[in-house]
Scaffold this active site. Structure first.
Site, PDB file in Angstrom:
ATOM      1  N   HIS A 102       0.843  -1.204   0.000  1.00 47.95           N
ATOM      2  CA  HIS A 102       0.000   0.000   0.000  1.00 47.95           C
ATOM      3  C   HIS A 102       0.868   1.239   0.000  1.00 47.95           C
ATOM      4  CE1 HIS A 102       0.639  -1.465   4.123  1.00 47.95           C
ATOM      5  NE2 HIS A 102       0.720  -0.203   4.485  1.00 47.95           N
ATOM      6  N   HIS A 104       0.778   5.102   1.338  1.00 47.86           N
ATOM      7  CA  HIS A 104       0.106   6.062   2.224  1.00 47.86           C
ATOM      8  C   HIS A 104       0.135   7.420   1.538  1.00 47.86           C
ATOM      9  CE1 HIS A 104       0.389   3.718   6.127  1.00 47.86           C
ATOM     10  NE2 HIS A 104       1.370   3.119   5.463  1.00 47.86           N
TER      11      HIS A 104
END
Ligand code: 5GP
Length: 139
Positions: A102, A104
Site C-alpha cells: 500500500h 500512504h
C-alpha cells in the site's frame, strides 16, 4: 515470505471488512486509513496480491503509482492541503505492519506536523466526510 491471503487489506478487497472507499476499479482500491496521521490520510492498494515493493509485479506497480498520483491530487484539492507526503513501508524492518502493498497518501499543511505512529483511531464521521469530498474531486 509468501503472501498471506488473510491479511486485513485482502479482507477489505473481498468486502469482508468495511472501509471508507475513495476509489475503486478492476485493479486498484483506495480507502481512508483507520488511524489517520494527518487529516485525509488514505491508502491506495492493488487488488492483485503482493506483499510489498520487493515482490510486486512492475506492471501492477505502474498502475498503482499512476492511480496514486491521481488520487493524491484529488485529496490535496478536495481538502485544501498545501502538499502531501507519500509513504510505502516494506517488511517489518522497513516499518510495514499490513502485508499487502500500500501507498500512504498524507495531505499536509504548512507548519503542521503529522501525528506520530501509532495515531488514535479516526472519527468515523470525519473519515466518511473526507472520503466523500475526495470522491467528488475525482469526478
Ligand atoms: P503499514 O503496514 O504501512 O505500517 O501501515 C498499515 C496502515 O494500515 C496503518 O496506517 C494503519 O492505520 C492502517 N490500518 C490497519 N488496519 C486497518 C483497517 O482495518 N482499516 C483501515 N482502513 N486501515 C487500517
Amino acid at each position: 515470505m509468501p503472501y498471506d491471503e488473510n491479511n486485513i487489506f485482502a479482507k477489505i478487497i473481498r468486502s469482508e471488512i468495511p472501509c471508507h472507499r475513495v476509489y475503486e476499479d478492476e485493479a486498484v482500491l483506495s480507502f481512508m486509513d483507520i488511524m489517520p496521521r494527518s487529516p485525509g490520510h488514505l491508502l491506495v492498494i492493488p487488488k492483485a496480491p503482493a506483499r510489498n515493493l520487493l515482490d510486486i509485479e512492475p506492471e501492477v506497480l505502474a498502475t498503482l503509482i499512476r492511480q496514486t498520483q491521481r488520487i493524491a491530487k484529488a485529496a490535496v484539492a478536495a481538502l485544501g492541503a498545501d502538499g502531501l507526503t507519500l509513504q510505502q513501508f516494506s517488511e517489518p524492518a522497513g516499518g510495514q505492519e499490513v502485508f499487502h502493498i500500500h501507498f500512504h497518501v498524507l495531505p499536509r499543511w504548512d507548519g503542521v506536523r503529522i501525528t506520530p505512529h501509532p495515531a488514535p483511531k479516526g472519527d468515523m464521521a470525519e473519515l466518511a466526510d473526507q472520503a466523500a469530498k475526495i470522491r467528488a474531486a475525482l469526478g
